[in-house]
Design a protein around this motif. Structure first.
Motif, PDB file in Angstrom:
ATOM      1  N   SER A 147       0.816  -1.217   0.000  1.00  0.00           N
ATOM      2  CA  SER A 147       0.000   0.000   0.000  1.00  0.00           C
ATOM      3  C   SER A 147       0.842   1.256   0.000  1.00  0.00           C
ATOM      4  O   SER A 147       0.387   2.312  -0.463  1.00  0.00           O
ATOM      5  CB  SER A 147      -0.933   0.006   1.221  1.00  0.00           C
ATOM      6  N   SER A 148       2.056   1.178   0.493  1.00  0.00           N
ATOM      7  CA  SER A 148       2.914   2.368   0.505  1.00  0.00           C
ATOM      8  C   SER A 148       3.342   2.747  -0.914  1.00  0.00           C
ATOM      9  O   SER A 148       3.351   3.925  -1.282  1.00  0.00           O
ATOM     10  CB  SER A 148       4.140   2.133   1.386  1.00  0.00           C
ATOM     11  N   SER A 149       3.701   1.759  -1.735  1.00  0.00           N
ATOM     12  CA  SER A 149       4.085   2.028  -3.112  1.00  0.00           C
ATOM     13  C   SER A 149       2.937   1.810  -4.100  1.00  0.00           C
ATOM     14  O   SER A 149       3.093   2.126  -5.290  1.00  0.00           O
ATOM     15  CB  SER A 149       5.261   1.136  -3.506  1.00  0.00           C
ATOM     16  N   ARG A 150       1.818   1.268  -3.602  1.00  0.00           N
ATOM     17  CA  ARG A 150       0.637   0.996  -4.417  1.00  0.00           C
ATOM     18  C   ARG A 150       1.007   0.171  -5.655  1.00  0.00           C
ATOM     19  O   ARG A 150       0.648   0.487  -6.790  1.00  0.00           O
ATOM     20  CB  ARG A 150      -0.070   2.278  -4.846  1.00  0.00           C
ATOM     21  N   SER A 151       1.718  -0.928  -5.389  1.00  0.00           N
ATOM     22  CA  SER A 151       2.175  -1.796  -6.465  1.00  0.00           C
ATOM     23  C   SER A 151       1.899  -3.242  -6.097  1.00  0.00           C
ATOM     24  O   SER A 151       1.762  -3.592  -4.924  1.00  0.00           O
ATOM     25  CB  SER A 151       3.675  -1.594  -6.710  1.00  0.00           C
ATOM     26  N   PHE A 152       1.813  -4.103  -7.172  1.00  0.00           N
ATOM     27  CA  PHE A 152       1.599  -5.530  -7.009  1.00  0.00           C
ATOM     28  C   PHE A 152       2.856  -6.265  -7.458  1.00  0.00           C
ATOM     29  O   PHE A 152       3.423  -5.964  -8.514  1.00  0.00           O
ATOM     30  CB  PHE A 152       0.408  -5.992  -7.857  1.00  0.00           C
ATOM     31  N   LEU A 153       3.250  -7.285  -6.668  1.00  0.00           N
ATOM     32  CA  LEU A 153       4.410  -8.107  -6.992  1.00  0.00           C
ATOM     33  C   LEU A 153       3.997  -9.568  -7.007  1.00  0.00           C
ATOM     34  O   LEU A 153       3.235 -10.021  -6.134  1.00  0.00           O
ATOM     35  CB  LEU A 153       5.529  -7.907  -5.973  1.00  0.00           C
ATOM     36  N   PHE A 154       4.483 -10.303  -8.003  1.00  0.00           N
ATOM     37  CA  PHE A 154       4.253 -11.739  -8.104  1.00  0.00           C
ATOM     38  C   PHE A 154       5.590 -12.426  -7.890  1.00  0.00           C
ATOM     39  O   PHE A 154       6.570 -12.160  -8.607  1.00  0.00           O
ATOM     40  CB  PHE A 154       3.683 -12.118  -9.468  1.00  0.00           C
ATOM     41  N   VAL A 155       5.615 -13.336  -6.883  1.00  0.00           N
ATOM     42  CA  VAL A 155       6.861 -14.021  -6.534  1.00  0.00           C
ATOM     43  C   VAL A 155       6.628 -15.519  -6.663  1.00  0.00           C
ATOM     44  O   VAL A 155       5.823 -16.100  -5.909  1.00  0.00           O
ATOM     45  CB  VAL A 155       7.304 -13.681  -5.103  1.00  0.00           C
ATOM     46  N   PRO A 156       7.277 -16.224  -7.596  1.00  0.00           N
ATOM     47  CA  PRO A 156       7.119 -17.668  -7.710  1.00  0.00           C
ATOM     48  C   PRO A 156       7.914 -18.384  -6.611  1.00  0.00           C
ATOM     49  O   PRO A 156       8.927 -17.875  -6.118  1.00  0.00           O
ATOM     50  CB  PRO A 156       7.691 -17.978  -9.091  1.00  0.00           C
ATOM     51  N   ASN A 157       7.404 -19.544  -6.215  1.00  0.00           N
ATOM     52  CA  ASN A 157       8.109 -20.355  -5.229  1.00  0.00           C
ATOM     53  C   ASN A 157       9.037 -21.298  -5.992  1.00  0.00           C
ATOM     54  O   ASN A 157       8.602 -22.293  -6.575  1.00  0.00           O
ATOM     55  CB  ASN A 157       7.119 -21.149  -4.375  1.00  0.00           C
ATOM     56  N   LEU A 158      10.301 -20.960  -6.008  1.00  0.00           N
ATOM     57  CA  LEU A 158      11.260 -21.719  -6.777  1.00  0.00           C
ATOM     58  C   LEU A 158      11.533 -23.086  -6.175  1.00  0.00           C
ATOM     59  O   LEU A 158      12.149 -23.948  -6.831  1.00  0.00           O
ATOM     60  CB  LEU A 158      12.569 -20.933  -6.899  1.00  0.00           C
ATOM     61  N   ALA A 159      11.045 -23.295  -4.954  1.00  0.00           N
ATOM     62  CA  ALA A 159      11.236 -24.601  -4.334  1.00  0.00           C
ATOM     63  C   ALA A 159      10.290 -25.637  -4.916  1.00  0.00           C
ATOM     64  O   ALA A 159      10.501 -26.846  -4.745  1.00  0.00           O
ATOM     65  CB  ALA A 159      11.063 -24.512  -2.825  1.00  0.00           C
ATOM     66  N   LYS A 160       9.258 -25.193  -5.593  1.00  0.00           N
ATOM     67  CA  LYS A 160       8.311 -26.108  -6.199  1.00  0.00           C
ATOM     68  C   LYS A 160       8.784 -26.502  -7.594  1.00  0.00           C
ATOM     69  O   LYS A 160       9.430 -25.728  -8.304  1.00  0.00           O
ATOM     70  CB  LYS A 160       6.928 -25.451  -6.296  1.00  0.00           C
ATOM     71  N   THR A 161       8.445 -27.718  -7.955  1.00  0.00           N
ATOM     72  CA  THR A 161       8.872 -28.200  -9.255  1.00  0.00           C
ATOM     73  C   THR A 161       7.935 -27.752 -10.382  1.00  0.00           C
ATOM     74  O   THR A 161       8.322 -27.789 -11.567  1.00  0.00           O
ATOM     75  CB  THR A 161       8.936 -29.735  -9.247  1.00  0.00           C
ATOM     76  N   ASN A 162       6.703 -27.385 -10.028  1.00  0.00           N
ATOM     77  CA  ASN A 162       5.749 -26.941 -11.053  1.00  0.00           C
ATOM     78  C   ASN A 162       6.183 -25.590 -11.605  1.00  0.00           C
ATOM     79  O   ASN A 162       6.665 -24.706 -10.874  1.00  0.00           O
ATOM     80  CB  ASN A 162       4.337 -26.843 -10.471  1.00  0.00           C
ATOM     81  N   ILE A 163       6.039 -25.414 -12.902  1.00  0.00           N
ATOM     82  CA  ILE A 163       6.522 -24.202 -13.569  1.00  0.00           C
ATOM     83  C   ILE A 163       5.426 -23.156 -13.549  1.00  0.00           C
ATOM     84  O   ILE A 163       4.253 -23.439 -13.799  1.00  0.00           O
ATOM     85  CB  ILE A 163       6.935 -24.524 -15.021  1.00  0.00           C
ATOM     86  N   VAL A 164       5.813 -21.918 -13.281  1.00  0.00           N
ATOM     87  CA  VAL A 164       4.915 -20.767 -13.276  1.00  0.00           C
ATOM     88  C   VAL A 164       5.469 -19.772 -14.271  1.00  0.00           C
ATOM     89  O   VAL A 164       6.689 -19.528 -14.321  1.00  0.00           O
ATOM     90  CB  VAL A 164       4.820 -20.135 -11.876  1.00  0.00           C
ATOM     91  N   SER A 165       4.564 -19.143 -15.065  1.00  0.00           N
ATOM     92  CA  SER A 165       4.999 -18.167 -16.050  1.00  0.00           C
ATOM     93  C   SER A 165       4.047 -16.974 -16.040  1.00  0.00           C
ATOM     94  O   SER A 165       2.880 -17.080 -15.666  1.00  0.00           O
ATOM     95  CB  SER A 165       5.054 -18.781 -17.450  1.00  0.00           C
ATOM     96  N   ILE A 166       4.626 -15.802 -16.484  1.00  0.00           N
ATOM     97  CA  ILE A 166       3.852 -14.563 -16.609  1.00  0.00           C
ATOM     98  C   ILE A 166       4.042 -14.069 -18.031  1.00  0.00           C
ATOM     99  O   ILE A 166       5.187 -13.770 -18.433  1.00  0.00           O
ATOM    100  CB  ILE A 166       4.324 -13.495 -15.598  1.00  0.00           C
ATOM    101  N   ASN A 167       2.941 -13.984 -18.770  1.00  0.00           N
ATOM    102  CA  ASN A 167       2.981 -13.568 -20.178  1.00  0.00           C
ATOM    103  C   ASN A 167       3.988 -14.421 -20.956  1.00  0.00           C
ATOM    104  O   ASN A 167       4.813 -13.910 -21.714  1.00  0.00           O
ATOM    105  CB  ASN A 167       3.326 -12.086 -20.305  1.00  0.00           C
ATOM    106  N   ASP A 168       3.889 -15.745 -20.717  1.00  0.00           N
ATOM    107  CA  ASP A 168       4.728 -16.736 -21.394  1.00  0.00           C
ATOM    108  C   ASP A 168       6.220 -16.590 -21.047  1.00  0.00           C
ATOM    109  O   ASP A 168       7.078 -17.098 -21.778  1.00  0.00           O
ATOM    110  CB  ASP A 168       4.548 -16.655 -22.922  1.00  0.00           C
ATOM    111  N   LYS A 169       6.506 -15.945 -19.937  1.00  0.00           N
ATOM    112  CA  LYS A 169       7.904 -15.828 -19.486  1.00  0.00           C
ATOM    113  C   LYS A 169       8.012 -16.427 -18.096  1.00  0.00           C
ATOM    114  O   LYS A 169       7.139 -16.214 -17.255  1.00  0.00           O
ATOM    115  CB  LYS A 169       8.351 -14.368 -19.446  1.00  0.00           C
TER     116      LYS A 169
END
Length: 266
Positions: A203-225
């Motif tokens: 709320s201080s910077s009014r921004s959203f951050l997405f953090v993947p859990n690299l400990a998991k083996t399942n792959i996560v992507s944002i806009n195909d990256k």
């Protein structure tokens, strides 16, 4: 003279009897033959016969012209026929049936049976009434009873197509289990049950951050990256987790934050 008066009196009495008999029998077929014959005999008996001396004079009289004979009056009807004619005229006259009423009769028209009684009034309890509000009203704002929503993740692909999950202020864990703050429990087994990723709103910077859990083996992507660290999310970014695709829709940001309402309350 006395004999002649007696004859006239007897004639009148017989005539009255004939009229009475005719009036009684006129409603039937007509006068009886006996009454008609009696009336005819009475008329013949009372008709004065001319003297013998007058007969030669009558024979010697000059013949009556045809015009005078035509103008002669027709023979008068018999007493019985006259009585029937008077009776017929009397019976044809319409009786006077005029009836006067002291007050005009009242006509009442009833349709559809007897009138239904009026419904009894229903007693109502003191229900709250809608109040009419005019002009600008001061809205009272208190403390948050639940975590405020700052955005949404909308499922655009996968088993939960069309569903959505809210994003709350602070740190949000993303996983398949129902105890996750953002539970993606739509039946996609490719998503980890716990902490597949993290989604944070500052709320201080009014921004959203997405953090993947690299400990998991399942792959996560944002806009195909495939991110290897924290990535700032922008409106309509597509996040792919397992076989599920989600679109990011922010509510808070540079134009609005819940802190503005809490500051105005003070």
């Amino acid at each position: 003279m006395s004999q002649q008066g007696t004859k006239h009196a007897g004639f009148l009495g017989s005539l009255k009897d004939a009229l009475a008999a005719a009036s009684r029998d006129d409603t039937q077929r007509g006068p009886t033959p006996a009454a008609a014959e009696q009336t005819t005999q009475l008329l013949k008996a009372e008709t004065p016969k001319p003297a013998a001396a007058a007969e030669p004079a009558k024979a010697e009289a000059a013949p009556v012209p045809a015009a005078t004979a035509a103008a002669a009056p027709a023979p008068s009807p018999s007493a019985a026929e006259a009585a029937r004619e008077v009776k017929a005229q009397t019976s044809l006259k319409a009786p006077d049936k005029h009836v006067e009423f002291s007050a005009a009769p009242t006509t009442r028209v009833v349709r559809g049976g007897a009138p239904k009684p009026a419904p009894e009034p229903v007693e109502t309890t003191d229900a709250p009434r809608t109040q009419l509000v005019r002009g600008k009203v001061q809205v009272k704002r208190g403390e948050f009873e639940h975590d405020p929503v700052v955005g949404w993740l909308v499922v655009v692909g996968g088993p939960g197509l069309g569903c959505y999950r809210p994003i709350f202020e602070g740190n949000n864990t993303v996983g398949r289990a129902s105890d996750q703050r953002i539970p993606l429990d739509f039946g996609d087994d490719a998503i980890s049950s716990e902490e597949q990723a993290y989604l944070r709103y500052d709320s201080s910077s009014r921004s959203f951050l997405f953090v993947p859990n690299l400990a998991k083996t399942n792959i996560v992507s944002i806009n195909d990256k495939r991110p290897t660290g924290a990535v700032e999310l922008n409106q309509m970014d597509v996040i792919t987790i397992g076989r599920t695709q989600l679109v990011f829709v922010p509510f808070c940001g540079s134009e609005f934050d819940w802190a503005e309402l809490t500051d105005s309350k003070d």
